[in-house]
Design a protein around this motif. Structure first.
Motif, short mmCIF file in Angstrom:
data_model
loop_
_atom_site.label_atom_id
_atom_site.label_comp_id
_atom_site.label_asym_id
_atom_site.label_seq_id
_atom_site.Cartn_x
_atom_site.Cartn_y
_atom_site.Cartn_z
N PHE A 1 2.14 -12.06 -5.80
CA PHE A 1 2.38 -10.78 -5.15
C PHE A 1 3.29 -10.99 -3.95
CE2 PHE A 1 -0.61 -8.86 -7.84
CZ PHE A 1 -0.72 -7.50 -7.56
N ASP A 2 4.10 -9.99 -3.69
CA ASP A 2 4.94 -10.00 -2.51
C ASP A 2 4.11 -9.46 -1.35
OD1 ASP A 2 6.77 -9.53 -0.48
OD2 ASP A 2 8.39 -9.07 -1.87
N LEU A 3 3.64 -10.34 -0.49
CA LEU A 3 2.76 -9.93 0.60
C LEU A 3 3.45 -9.03 1.61
CD1 LEU A 3 0.78 -13.25 1.27
CD2 LEU A 3 0.05 -11.25 -0.02
N ASN A 4 4.78 -9.03 1.62
CA ASN A 4 5.49 -8.16 2.55
C ASN A 4 5.53 -6.72 2.07
OD1 ASN A 4 6.98 -7.76 4.98
ND2 ASN A 4 8.88 -7.65 3.79
N ARG A 5 5.06 -6.47 0.86
CA ARG A 5 4.96 -5.09 0.36
C ARG A 5 3.50 -4.64 0.28
NH1 ARG A 5 10.00 -7.63 -0.08
NH2 ARG A 5 11.56 -6.17 -0.84
N ASP A 6 2.60 -5.40 0.87
CA ASP A 6 1.16 -5.18 0.66
C ASP A 6 0.41 -4.79 1.92
OD1 ASP A 6 -1.04 -5.27 -1.23
OD2 ASP A 6 -1.72 -7.09 -0.21
N TRP A 7 1.10 -4.52 3.01
CA TRP A 7 0.43 -4.24 4.28
C TRP A 7 -0.49 -3.02 4.19
CZ3 TRP A 7 1.00 -6.18 9.51
CH2 TRP A 7 1.71 -7.39 9.58
N ALA A 8 -0.02 -1.92 3.63
CA ALA A 8 -0.84 -0.71 3.57
C ALA A 8 -1.85 -0.76 2.44
CB ALA A 8 0.06 0.53 3.41
N TRP A 9 -1.46 -1.33 1.28
CA TRP A 9 -2.33 -1.27 0.10
C TRP A 9 -3.42 -2.35 0.15
CZ3 TRP A 9 -0.20 2.92 0.05
CH2 TRP A 9 1.18 3.12 -0.05
N GLN A 10 -3.08 -3.50 0.72
CA GLN A 10 -4.05 -4.58 0.89
C GLN A 10 -4.77 -4.93 -0.42
OE1 GLN A 10 -6.39 -3.97 4.60
NE2 GLN A 10 -4.85 -2.43 5.07
N THR A 11 -3.99 -5.14 -1.45
CA THR A 11 -4.56 -5.58 -2.73
C THR A 11 -4.88 -7.07 -2.71
OG1 THR A 11 -2.43 -6.15 -3.74
CG2 THR A 11 -3.14 -3.84 -3.91
N GLN A 12 -4.26 -7.81 -1.79
CA GLN A 12 -4.38 -9.26 -1.78
C GLN A 12 -5.28 -9.74 -0.65
OE1 GLN A 12 -2.70 -11.10 -4.46
NE2 GLN A 12 -2.97 -8.94 -4.95
N VAL A 13 -5.93 -10.86 -0.89
CA VAL A 13 -6.93 -11.37 0.06
C VAL A 13 -6.31 -11.69 1.41
CG1 VAL A 13 -6.72 -13.79 -0.73
CG2 VAL A 13 -8.86 -12.99 0.30
N GLU A 14 -5.07 -12.20 1.41
CA GLU A 14 -4.42 -12.51 2.69
C GLU A 14 -4.22 -11.24 3.52
OE1 GLU A 14 -2.72 -15.47 -0.38
OE2 GLU A 14 -3.21 -13.33 -0.30
N SER A 15 -3.76 -10.18 2.87
CA SER A 15 -3.50 -8.92 3.57
C SER A 15 -4.79 -8.32 4.11
CB SER A 15 -2.81 -7.92 2.64
OG SER A 15 -1.65 -8.47 2.06
N LYS A 16 -5.82 -8.30 3.29
CA LYS A 16 -7.10 -7.70 3.71
C LYS A 16 -7.62 -8.35 4.98
CE LYS A 16 -8.46 -6.72 -1.07
NZ LYS A 16 -9.34 -7.15 -2.18
N GLN A 17 -7.58 -9.68 5.01
CA GLN A 17 -8.15 -10.41 6.14
C GLN A 17 -7.26 -10.28 7.38
OE1 GLN A 17 -10.26 -14.28 4.43
NE2 GLN A 17 -8.36 -13.88 3.35
N ARG A 18 -5.95 -10.33 7.19
CA ARG A 18 -5.03 -10.28 8.34
C ARG A 18 -5.03 -8.91 8.99
NH1 ARG A 18 -0.99 -10.88 5.67
NH2 ARG A 18 0.05 -8.87 5.76
N ILE A 19 -4.97 -7.86 8.18
CA ILE A 19 -4.81 -6.53 8.74
C ILE A 19 -6.11 -6.04 9.38
CG2 ILE A 19 -4.24 -4.13 8.15
CD1 ILE A 19 -2.26 -5.40 6.09
N LYS A 20 -7.22 -6.57 8.94
CA LYS A 20 -8.48 -6.27 9.63
C LYS A 20 -8.40 -6.72 11.09
CE LYS A 20 -13.46 -7.07 9.42
NZ LYS A 20 -14.56 -7.77 8.70
#
Length: 835
Positions: free
Chosen positions: A201-220
């Motif tokens: 997954f392109d994590l730079n497109r996942d900030w709002a959707w947070q489908t990926q584990v890295e995004s979920k943890q970081r944006i929290k």
């Protein structure tokens, strides 16, 4: 002097000396700036910094899929680090997100630095080491001044799995000498490359959707801090000059002047540093601020000044010769980044008061602005609301549920008209007047306003359409009574149940079916509506009967434990229906458990493969055999009944195609996505053709020739903008559904597809056109005029029955970036319900 006192003095002297002589990255890591650092070396260096400086603290905020640490480092002066938690609370209190404000702690500016969201853009992480060193360097008097009123939050590597994949590959193929020539293997990264995370997954497109584990943890954690400035550090093609703000158009209308102003400040300040070194750069080109799920836009819609920094370097390996004849090295790349990033910190520190005021006004103004656009969003009660509210929770967006009925009027997402409607209990209510007002409005805005059509990404994402939920945007405030949660009455399951019923209406339905199949439990699916007493079974509904599963011990307990994750399940005590659709009749089809083969490797679009893999592995947790295309001849295809072909180019031989043809005729099912459908286009025995008739083809070719002749008289300057007339970078397109076919079950009356390509095929003959674009279709986002004329009455999803098997054609990817919830259900239909 005693021996013990002398030893203590020596220890203190040594400690002071160590602080005064903090090692630089090049002194700590062998070949720093010449070869990519291993991830453990990056962590070791930051560990060294935290052990030898009082100005840095570490917070591990999570783990990647491959169990690598995700780390943040807080850098400021010692006094600020002591008061870190109160500084955080003061910041949140200033925008209405906390009540714990303390007058004893002065307000500070918070600058968050993110590096290496794309793993193969590794100069980002390399530069993070230099940035950290310079901020902590005891002899750097300038940075000491900045840190008195600045909290720097530094994330050295957002994507450790991708960074390590790329780094290990580059190390393995590197020789002792650099090879700057274009054709050396270190400039030709192998599939799938290091850009993406574990699931590609392109994590730079996942900030709002947070489908990926890295995004979920970081944006929290991000939302617990809410910085005033966020810097996203990237690399691009190695021939490209450095990019820094101001950003390009389009800029979203909700972006405030203070954010634009600071972009201009950064542009001037960074350009001065670059001019002194004669470094090439550009601004206001290519990288816009519109799509809400980027590392610059997501912070922007949360009130920060979000910005992107881009260094030319992708594909450069350790060193490469650019088209101007000069070489760019790792050292060059990290130095450019470090210079720009440190200038951001310097500029933020000097603009502290302006940024703090702008940040706070942003949140105040946003709540006022809400009254001028849409005040409230109402989403009708629907099983898919569960997934939608999960996204809201991840983004700290407030919501409630209606606890009474009321009449209202609003913009209807599904027909783009303002109309009257009735609010009913359990409808979802989201107010724009809330602390995260701008982000809320951006995610729910019905019509995105583009001030420039040359956008870098998709241009529409309205959540009600993505989730397949009927929704309204209301301008006026609503006075309906609300509640915080939906009360779910407990189910009293009798001692003897004839069958359990699970509605087929969300991803949870597919998750349950996945568990049932893997447990060897037989399941039927309804083809038409069936009525059993007070229970109405809708098409697609799952039936788990005792008769199909006589060997299950304690049938009621076993099945209810599996299906209880879906609150709308029920049970029936008889197989005799009220409308001649008995359980044992033709209406209830016994489902076949998929045995899935999916191909990977060279030629396949890695992100599209990754979306499919993530869906199977993480969303429904269903087994899949993944085989490289180069090993396809070694596969016994008849061990499988389902073949998934992700978007890409498949170089199958004629014999391999014939083998697949025979397998399909004997009961195999192919799910072919996007460009993979070309394997079946205009081939004997298949229905897929771009034109419905020879006449249509000739007409299209004639029109294309006429267009080419007219182009001879057009100027060159406008060519780029003319080209976009035939493009669709990402828009929502209305599709008409054949609701009677299993692939459409649970999707409602209309399917809104996120279209990201110009591919168009006439409605197919001798096939089932499950979803197609009607004549006067509705659309959201940018659609080029030329492509818009071609889309009416073209097919989006179709099923081509061949012998005992079938080919499912997907012109659009329903699993795009993992956030198109209604697409997840459509793909689940294709996988589980279509035979």
């Amino acid at each position: 002097m005693t021996k013990n006192l002398y030893a203590a003095l020596l220890f203190v002297t040594a400690s002071i000396s160590a602080l005064a002589q903090l090692k630089s990255p090049s002194e700590f890591i062998p070949n720093y700036g010449k070869q990519i650092s291993y991830y453990h070396q990056v962590e070791d260096y930051f560990k060294y910094l935290t052990e030898n400086s009082a100005l840095i603290k570490k917070q591990q905020y999570g783990l990647t899929n491959e169990q690598r640490d995700l780390n943040l480092y807080f850098i400021s002066d010692a006094e600020n680090l002591k008061n870190l938690e109160q500084i955080r609370l003061n910041n949140l209190a200033s925008i209405g997100l906390s009540d714990s404000k303390s007058a004893s702690t002065q307000d500070k500016i918070i600058v968050w630095l993110s590096f290496n969201v794309h793993g193969n853009e590794f100069a980002g992480t390399e530069s993070a080491l230099t940035v950290a060193y310079e901020l902590l360097n005891p002899s750097n008097e300038e940075t000491k001044k900045w840190l008195k009123n600045t909290i720097v939050i530094l994330d050295p590597c957002i994507n450790p799995d991708g960074y390590s994949r790329y780094g290990n590959w580059l190390r393995e193929i590197s020789g002792k000498k650099n090879h700057p020539g274009l054709y050396d293997r270190e400039h030709m990264e192998e599939w799938p490359g290091g850009r993406y995370n574990h699931y590609l997954f392109d994590l730079n497109r996942d900030w709002a959707w947070q489908t990926q584990v890295e995004s979920k943890q970081r944006i929290k954690v991000y939302n617990q801090w809410m910085p005033q400035v966020h810097t996203d550090v990237h690399e691009m093609s190695y021939n490209s000059p450095y990019f820094f703000p101001p950003a390009a158009e389009p800029l979203h209308e909700f972006i405030e002047q203070y954010q634009k102003d600071f972009h201009n400040v950064l542009g001037k300040n960074i350009s001065q540093k670059f001019d002194k070194q004669n470094w090439m750069y550009n601004t206001r080109e290519r990288f816009d601020l519109f799509y809400p799920s980027y590392g610059d836009t997501y912070p922007t819609y949360n009130g920060a000044v979000g910005l992107t920094l881009e260094q030319g370097g992708i594909g450069a390996g350790r060193e490469i010769t650019m088209e101007n004849g000069t070489n760019v090295t790792i050292k060059d790349r990290l130095t450019h980044h470090a210079t720009a990033v440190l200038t951001v910190v310097e500029s933020a520190a000097s603009q502290k008061e302006v940024l703090l005021k702008g940040f706070r006004d942003f949140h105040t103004n946003a709540r006022k602005k809400a009254k001028g656009v849409y005040n409230t969003y109402v989403l009708k009660g629907n099983a898919k609301l569960e997934q939608l509210t999960e996204v809201l929770k991840k983004n700290d967006i407030e919501f409630s549920y209606a606890d009474a009925s009321a009449n209202a009027s609003g913009f209807h997402y599904q027909n783009k008209k303002t109309e009257s409607f009735k609010i009913e209990p359990n409808d979802l209510i989201i107010k724009a007047d809330q602390p995260r007002s701008v982000l809320t409005q951006v995610l729910f805005e019905p019509n995105q306003k583009l001030n420039d059509s040359l956008s870098y990404d998709i241009t529409a994402w309205a959540l009600p359409l993505a989730y397949g939920v009927e929704g309204y945007a209301v301008k006026n405030a609503l006075s309906v009574k609300t509640k915080t949660a939906i009360e779910i009455a407990p189910k009293n399951i009798p001692a003897s149940v004839y069958a359990f019923y699970v509605p087929w209406n969300s991803r949870t339905s597919a998750q349950i079916l996945s568990i049932l199949h893997q447990g060897g439990i037989k399941v039927r699916s309804a083809m038409k509506k069936a009525v059993f007493g007070t229970i109405t079974i809708e098409p697609g509904g799952l039936i788990i009967s005792r008769a199909d599963n006589p060997k299950i011990a304690d049938f009621e307990k076993t099945v209810s434990e599996i299906i209880k994750i879906k609150s709308d399940y029920s049970f029936i005590t008889t197989g005799f229906s009220a409308n001649s659709k008995d359980i044992g009749g033709e209406n209830f089809v016994l489902l076949k458990a998929p045995k899935i083969l999916m191909l990977s490797g060279k030629g396949i679009v890695s992100t599209e493969f990754g979306a499919n893999w993530h869906y199977l592995d993480e969303v429904i947790k269903y087994p899949v055999s993944i085989v490289e295309t180069s090993n396809f001849n070694r596969v016994k295809l008849y061990n499988y009944n389902t073949l998934i072909l992700s978007d890409g180019s498949y170089d199958f031989s004629d014999d391999q195609k014939k083998h697949i043809d025979e397998w399909i005729k004997n009961g195999g099912k192919v799910i072919a996505m996007s460009s993979a459908i070309s394997l079946f286009q205009d081939r004997e025995g298949y229905a897929l053709s771009m034109f419905a008739s020879k006449e249509d083809k000739e007409k299209s070719e004639k029109e294309e020739k006429e267009i080419e002749l007219k182009k001879r008289f057009l100027d060159f300057e406008g060519s780029e903008r003319r080209e976009i007339s035939g493009t669709i970078p990402g828009a929502i397109i209305e599709n008409k559904l054949d609701k009677t076919y299993p692939m459409a079950f649970g999707l409602g009356n209309t399917y809104y597809s996120l279209k990201t390509n110009e591919r168009s095929f006439s409605l197919l003959k001798n096939a089932i056109n499950v979803a197609y674009i009607p004549k006067n279709f509705l659309s959201y986002g940018f659609v080029g005029n030329d492509i818009k004329k071609k889309l009416p009455e073209t097919v989006t999803f179709a099923v081509d029955k061949r012998g005992d098997g079938s080919v499912i054609y997907m012109m659009d990817n329903p699993l795009f970036r993992g956030f198109w919830e209604n697409g997840i259900l459509l793909f689940s239909n294709s996988l589980f319900l279509v035979n």
